[in-house]
Design a protein around this motif. Structure first.
Motif, PDB file in Angstrom:
ATOM      1  N   UNK A  50       0.832  -1.198   0.000  1.00 19.78           N
ATOM      2  CA  UNK A  50       0.000   0.000   0.000  1.00 19.78           C
ATOM      3  C   UNK A  50       0.870   1.252   0.000  1.00 19.78           C
ATOM      4  N   UNK A  51       1.976   1.211   0.720  1.00 19.15           N
ATOM      5  CA  UNK A  51       2.912   2.335   0.676  1.00 19.15           C
ATOM      6  C   UNK A  51       3.354   2.595  -0.757  1.00 19.15           C
ATOM      7  N   UNK A  52       3.761   1.549  -1.457  1.00 19.72           N
ATOM      8  CA  UNK A  52       4.213   1.717  -2.835  1.00 19.72           C
ATOM      9  C   UNK A  52       3.079   2.201  -3.735  1.00 19.72           C
ATOM     10  N   UNK A  53       1.891   1.634  -3.568  1.00 24.51           N
ATOM     11  CA  UNK A  53       0.762   2.022  -4.413  1.00 24.51           C
ATOM     12  C   UNK A  53       0.426   3.494  -4.241  1.00 24.51           C
ATOM     13  N   UNK A  54       0.427   3.981  -3.000  1.00 26.48           N
ATOM     14  CA  UNK A  54       0.111   5.390  -2.780  1.00 26.48           C
ATOM     15  C   UNK A  54       1.226   6.288  -3.295  1.00 26.48           C
ATOM     16  N   UNK A  55       2.479   5.850  -3.118  1.00 22.43           N
ATOM     17  CA  UNK A  55       3.591   6.669  -3.610  1.00 22.43           C
ATOM     18  C   UNK A  55       3.566   6.752  -5.133  1.00 22.43           C
ATOM     19  N   UNK A  56       3.349   5.618  -5.788  1.00 25.20           N
ATOM     20  CA  UNK A  56       3.301   5.605  -7.258  1.00 25.20           C
ATOM     21  C   UNK A  56       2.162   6.476  -7.770  1.00 25.20           C
ATOM     22  N   UNK A 171      11.323  -0.905  -5.910  1.00 24.64           N
ATOM     23  CA  UNK A 171      10.131  -0.834  -6.757  1.00 24.64           C
ATOM     24  C   UNK A 171      10.350   0.119  -7.934  1.00 24.64           C
ATOM     25  N   UNK A 172      10.984   1.249  -7.689  1.00 23.49           N
ATOM     26  CA  UNK A 172      11.220   2.222  -8.760  1.00 23.49           C
ATOM     27  C   UNK A 172      12.164   1.679  -9.830  1.00 23.49           C
TER      28      UNK A 172
END
Length: 497
Positions: A50-56, A171-172
């Motif tokens: 969820x952290x990654x999804x919101x950041x993306x 992830x990036x």
């Protein structure tokens, strides 16, 4: 030509993306909150996916709001909640457990055992840190000890550990990079603060296999060292720094003796101590401030609950609907009416380091109202920061001339004035208070030549307002004395079942 630097500011309660121009001004911003999980008393978890999804999502949003394309971005800088621990599968890229947040207290007993066995002086000498659940090393140890299969997989090199910066970089980069910068590494309990390398003694003490660790790199990366994949484009990944060190850089505290305090979920005060680590005699932390041309160091005091106490008034008690309303509510009374609120919801940080402390409110009377409690909550933020500054001045052997401040709560004039009154020094708020993200942008931009030097960066820093102390010093001392009495009542409260 590229026009902007993109800063990814991944915090404890939200993920943000901010575009900065060459003058250090905010061009556009996007923000998304994510879920906080509290499975047990003292436990705090996040979903790393969820952290990654919101950041993306915020990356796409901020570019759209600025009507910019990826081609307009000179570099990406990352700043992050620091000690939060993520463990993921190298093959699938999926977390194997919930992320354990820096506020989490589940390793309090482990830290207590290590202290009782006499390890803390050597830990402090090697890492600059103290034995507290705050840091990610004991969180990682807990994860590996919680499941023998995870430990076996970690030892075989199948799992990757990282703080949130490492997770975002992974992830990036499409899963090609596993690295962390020196500032985040210095918060793990696993890094030798002097050499900047992983410490074999600490790995053995906490039973952490080296195979799980990321590569440690500088905070400002040279062009070509690393890339972030945004859509179909590669953009240089120019900078990485933990949120508090990034704020110190963004406040242009480049000279030893300069200090800043960030008012976010917690409050974190850092003082630049130069190119040599300085040990604390007052239970502060020694940390890497940044690694550019060389390692630069800082003393740090950590307050676990700062702005989060306002969030508690909003979500836990329903006193306000929006956090911005707290100042108006607190201003309806001339003072706290003798109420002191110690927000030790997840223990006490600097200078007490009491993992078993819990929140306490004293001085209540029949005349106490929501407004008095709201004012006591704001004052608690300032009281905790004042304790840290006093300890820092004793370590440094000099008095501060001013305190530079940043973070969302600095918009609260009542809080800033009370902070100046307690400290007896001016509190200086800059025009751009998003200095955490700005510091990440500066580190990234310097790495790729978007800015030429620290002097050019420092020239961008401008004052918004100076809050001059107005409270008599004896009155401030009396208030601090009462605060100390309240803190004593919160100490060593929680006992595990």
């Amino acid at each position: 030509m590229t026009r902007f630097v993109l800063a990814l500011d991944q915090g404890t309660t939200s993920s943000r993306s901010i575009l900065f121009d060459h003058d250090g001004n905010i061009v556009a911003t996007a923000q998304r909150e994510f879920t906080q999980h509290f499975p047990r008393s003292g436990w705090v978890e996040h979903d790393a996916e969820e952290i990654w999804a919101t950041q993306a999502a915020t990356i796409a949003e901020v570019l759209a709001r600025a009507r910019a394309s990826v081609a307009d971005v000179a570099a990406v800088g990352i700043t992050n909640q620091r000690e939060t621990t993520v463990l993921w599968d190298r093959a699938t890229g999926r977390p194997v457990a919930p992320a354990i947040v820096w506020q989490d207290r589940r390793t309090a007993d482990l830290c207590a055992r290590l202290k009782a066995d006499g390890h803390e002086p050597e830990v402090a000498r090697r890492t600059g840190l103290l034995l507290d659940p705050y840091f990610s090393g004991t969180k990682l140890a807990w994860l590996l000890d919680s499941d023998p299969a995870l430990r076996a997989r970690a030892e075989r090199g199948e799992l990757a550990f990282g703080t949130v910066d490492s997770w975002l970089v992974y992830k990036l980069s499409g899963g090609t990079l596993h690295l962390t910068d020196a500032t985040n590494a210095s918060r793990t309990l696993l890094l030798d603060i002097g050499t900047g390398d992983w410490d074999e003694h600490m790995l053995e003490l906490l039973r952490v296999p080296r195979a799980v660790l990321p590569r440690v790199v500088a905070s400002s990366l040279h062009h070509g060292e690393a890339f972030a994949v945004l859509g179909k484009h590669e953009v240089p990944l120019g900078g990485i720094a933990g949120d508090q060190q990034a704020a110190l850089f963004g406040q242009a505290c480049f000279t030893p003796g300069m200090a800043k305090n960030t008012y976010g979920t917690g409050c974190f005060m850092l003082m630049n101590t130069g190119r040599a680590p300085q040990a604390s005699a007052n239970r502060l932390l020694t940390t890497v401030a940044w690694h550019t041309d060389a390692h630069h160091y800082a003393l740090e005091g950590a307050v676990f609950v700062g702005g989060a106490v306002v969030q508690w008034l909003r979500d836990g008690l329903g006193f306000i609907e929006n956090s911005s309303e707290v100042e108006a509510l607190a201003a309806t009374v001339p003072d706290s009416g003798g109420v002191y609120l110690v927000p030790a919801f997840t223990g006490l940080g600097s200078p007490h380091w009491d993992a078993y402390a819990r929140g306490t409110m004293v001085g209540l009377s029949r005349g106490t109202t929501k407004a008095h409690i709201a004012r006591a909550a704001l004052e608690a933020i300032a009281f905790q920061s004042a304790e840290v500054l006093l300890a820092m001045q004793r370590d440094a052997g000099q008095a501060l001339v001013e305190l530079r401040v940043d973070g969302g709560a600095t918009a609260n004039d009542l809080l800033m004035q009370f902070q100046a009154d307690l400290l007896g020094v001016p509190v200086v708020r800059p025009q751009v208070t998003e200095t955490t993200a700005l510091g990440a942008a500066y580190l990234a931009g310097l790495g790729v030549g978007f800015w030429s030097s620290a002097d050019e960066v420092a020239a961008n820093w401008k004052v918004d307002r100076r809050f001059e102390p107005a409270m008599p010093r004896d009155a401030a001392a009396a208030r601090l004395g009462q605060w100390e009495r309240a803190v004593a009542r919160s100490r060593e409260w929680h006992v595990d079942d």
